[in-house]
Design a protein around this motif. Structure first.
Motif, PDB file in Angstrom:
ATOM      1  N   SER A 236      80.967 137.473  -2.446  1.00  0.00           N
ATOM      2  CA  SER A 236      82.048 137.813  -3.470  1.00  0.00           C
ATOM      3  C   SER A 236      82.353 136.487  -3.897  1.00  0.00           C
ATOM      4  O   SER A 236      83.505 136.231  -5.003  1.00  0.00           O
ATOM      5  CB  SER A 236      83.201 138.383  -2.788  1.00  0.00           C
ATOM      6  OG  SER A 236      84.168 138.824  -3.571  1.00  0.00           O
ATOM      7  N   LEU A 279      82.863 143.602  -1.997  1.00  0.00           N
ATOM      8  CA  LEU A 279      84.034 144.499  -2.622  1.00  0.00           C
ATOM      9  C   LEU A 279      84.880 144.546  -1.517  1.00  0.00           C
ATOM     10  O   LEU A 279      86.258 144.690  -1.748  1.00  0.00           O
ATOM     11  CB  LEU A 279      83.406 145.823  -3.042  1.00  0.00           C
ATOM     12  CG  LEU A 279      82.415 145.584  -4.323  1.00  0.00           C
ATOM     13  CD1 LEU A 279      81.759 146.987  -4.686  1.00  0.00           C
ATOM     14  CD2 LEU A 279      83.148 145.067  -5.297  1.00  0.00           C
ATOM     15  N   GLU A 288      89.667 140.684  -7.666  1.00  0.00           N
ATOM     16  CA  GLU A 288      88.594 141.102  -8.048  1.00  0.00           C
ATOM     17  C   GLU A 288      87.394 140.092  -7.520  1.00  0.00           C
ATOM     18  O   GLU A 288      87.712 139.074  -7.398  1.00  0.00           O
ATOM     19  CB  GLU A 288      88.270 141.140  -9.604  1.00  0.00           C
ATOM     20  CG  GLU A 288      87.105 141.670 -10.168  1.00  0.00           C
ATOM     21  CD  GLU A 288      86.916 142.013 -11.641  1.00  0.00           C
ATOM     22  OE1 GLU A 288      86.016 142.781 -12.167  1.00  0.00           O
ATOM     23  OE2 GLU A 288      87.809 141.035 -12.221  1.00  0.00           O
ATOM     24  N   THR A 289      86.229 140.993  -7.302  1.00  0.00           N
ATOM     25  CA  THR A 289      84.986 139.923  -6.713  1.00  0.00           C
ATOM     26  C   THR A 289      84.579 139.044  -7.668  1.00  0.00           C
ATOM     27  O   THR A 289      84.700 139.209  -9.118  1.00  0.00           O
ATOM     28  CB  THR A 289      84.047 140.804  -6.404  1.00  0.00           C
ATOM     29  OG1 THR A 289      82.820 139.956  -5.957  1.00  0.00           O
ATOM     30  CG2 THR A 289      83.439 141.660  -7.587  1.00  0.00           C
ATOM     31  N   ALA A 294      77.964 142.509  -8.277  1.00  0.00           N
ATOM     32  CA  ALA A 294      78.878 143.394  -7.655  1.00  0.00           C
ATOM     33  C   ALA A 294      79.575 144.208  -8.682  1.00  0.00           C
ATOM     34  O   ALA A 294      80.054 145.255  -8.672  1.00  0.00           O
ATOM     35  CB  ALA A 294      79.815 143.104  -6.647  1.00  0.00           C
ATOM     36  N   ARG A 295      80.150 143.557  -9.755  1.00  0.00           N
ATOM     37  CA  ARG A 295      80.879 143.966 -10.828  1.00  0.00           C
ATOM     38  C   ARG A 295      80.120 145.110 -11.361  1.00  0.00           C
ATOM     39  O   ARG A 295      80.690 146.127 -12.046  1.00  0.00           O
ATOM     40  CB  ARG A 295      81.557 142.897 -11.887  1.00  0.00           C
ATOM     41  CG  ARG A 295      82.633 141.951 -11.170  1.00  0.00           C
ATOM     42  CD  ARG A 295      82.894 140.913 -12.033  1.00  0.00           C
ATOM     43  NE  ARG A 295      83.983 139.980 -11.641  1.00  0.00           N
ATOM     44  CZ  ARG A 295      84.565 138.709 -12.326  1.00  0.00           C
ATOM     45  NH1 ARG A 295      84.054 138.686 -13.516  1.00  0.00           N
ATOM     46  NH2 ARG A 295      85.168 138.030 -11.667  1.00  0.00           N
ATOM     47  N   ALA A 298      79.927 148.300  -9.590  1.00  0.00           N
ATOM     48  CA  ALA A 298      81.036 148.877  -8.945  1.00  0.00           C
ATOM     49  C   ALA A 298      81.272 149.811  -9.990  1.00  0.00           C
ATOM     50  O   ALA A 298      81.176 150.278 -10.964  1.00  0.00           O
ATOM     51  CB  ALA A 298      82.200 148.001  -9.048  1.00  0.00           C
TER      52      ALA A 298
END
Length: 298
Positions: A236, A279, A288-289, A294-295, A298
């Motif tokens: 993250s 996450l 938020e990460t 990852a974003r 998601a």
């Protein structure tokens, strides 16, 4: 593509380096769950905590509880940071099997961060390394500020080389070279790594980049070209140097693994599980990460 290593070992530092500067105390149970989730992702090296004085880092006051609470998976190492013999004895009391010691390439940073000169810091943990070797405990060495310092600015490459070589000679099996304030660029990262690799085998070196200026992945790629095969990162993208202006944290493990997979480099890590873990951690921290991968997922 042949210039890159076939395999890379990720050293996951989120649970220690990532969380230690969090202002809100993270519950012990959450730290344990984080490490257990990370080991389920296929990571083989997960830095668990630090046996430092709670007065210095309140976030890690529960080092004993965290280390004894995690599920130790076969084939996975759970190194801990120790600053002195007292910390080493606390770590050994819970059967720690790998430790790390920490110093800097910048005199100014060493004085501000650990209240000692570089030479003094090394003398402080020399008996720790000697005890560890006698006990059959592996020792990893961290050298911070290898590409710049928030206090003195430029850090001569010769200073990085000298400190890394000294740690290696003292018995550290691996030296992690850290761009603490995220100021480096690929050319400088390569030049620094090449200079250190002239005196310490590349197989004993790792790189540790912060993404303050968005250069971490580019720096890692540049170092991979020279043959480095160990990379520190934090799920993250948690962490960051509290002394660095605009510090945004360690490079995100998810982003590093995504890039390595794209290069055909083996990591043994389940990226989907790693993204889910990042996450989950972001939800625990209430933000938020920092992982772009990852974003996007998601």
């Amino acid at each position: 593509m042949s210039m890159y290593p076939k395999q890379v070992r990720i050293v996951e530092v989120g649970a220690r380096d990532g969380l230690q500067n969090e202002k809100t105390i993270v519950p012990t149970a959450s730290k344990i769950e984080l490490i257990d989730r990370l080991s389920a992702c296929g990571l083989r090296s997960i830095e668990a905590t630090s046996f430092v004085s709670p007065k210095w880092i309140p976030q890690l006051a529960d080092a004993t509880e965290v280390y004894t609470g995690i599920e130790k998976k076969s084939g996975v190492s759970y190194p801990v940071l120790v600053p002195n013999l007292q910390g080493y004895e606390r770590a050994r009391a819970v059967n720690v099997s790998e430790i790390a010691v920490f110093t800097a390439a910048s005199e100014a940073f060493a004085q501000k961060n650990i209240n000692a000169s570089i030479d003094e810091s090394i003398e402080r943990f020399r008996p720790v390394i000697e005890r560890a070797q006698a006990d059959g405990i592996k020792v990893r060495g961290y050298v911070s500020t290898v590409l710049g310092c928030p206090y003195q600015g430029e850090v001569p490459v010769a200073d990085v080389v000298r400190v890394a070589q000294r740690l290696h000679e003292l018995g550290c099996y691996e030296i992690s070279l850290g761009d603490t304030i995220g100021i480096g660029t690929p050319k400088k990262a390569q030049e620094m790594l090449a200079a250190v690799a002239a005196v310490v085998p590349m197989t004993s070196l790792a790189v540790h980049f912060h993404d303050t200026r968005g250069q971490a992945l580019a720096n890692i790629l540049a170092c991979l070209e020279l043959g480095v095969s160990v990379i520190d990162s934090a799920v993250s993208g948690v962490g960051g140097c509290p002394y660095a202006r605009g510090a945004s944290g360690n490079v995100a493990s998810e982003d590093v693994v995504y890039m390595l997979q794209g290069l055909g480099i083996e990591t043994g890590i389940d990226l989907d599980r790693l993204i889910a873990t990042g996450l989950w951690l972001s939800a625990q921290l209430g933000r938020e990460t920092s992982s772009k991968v990852a974003r996007a997922a998601a």
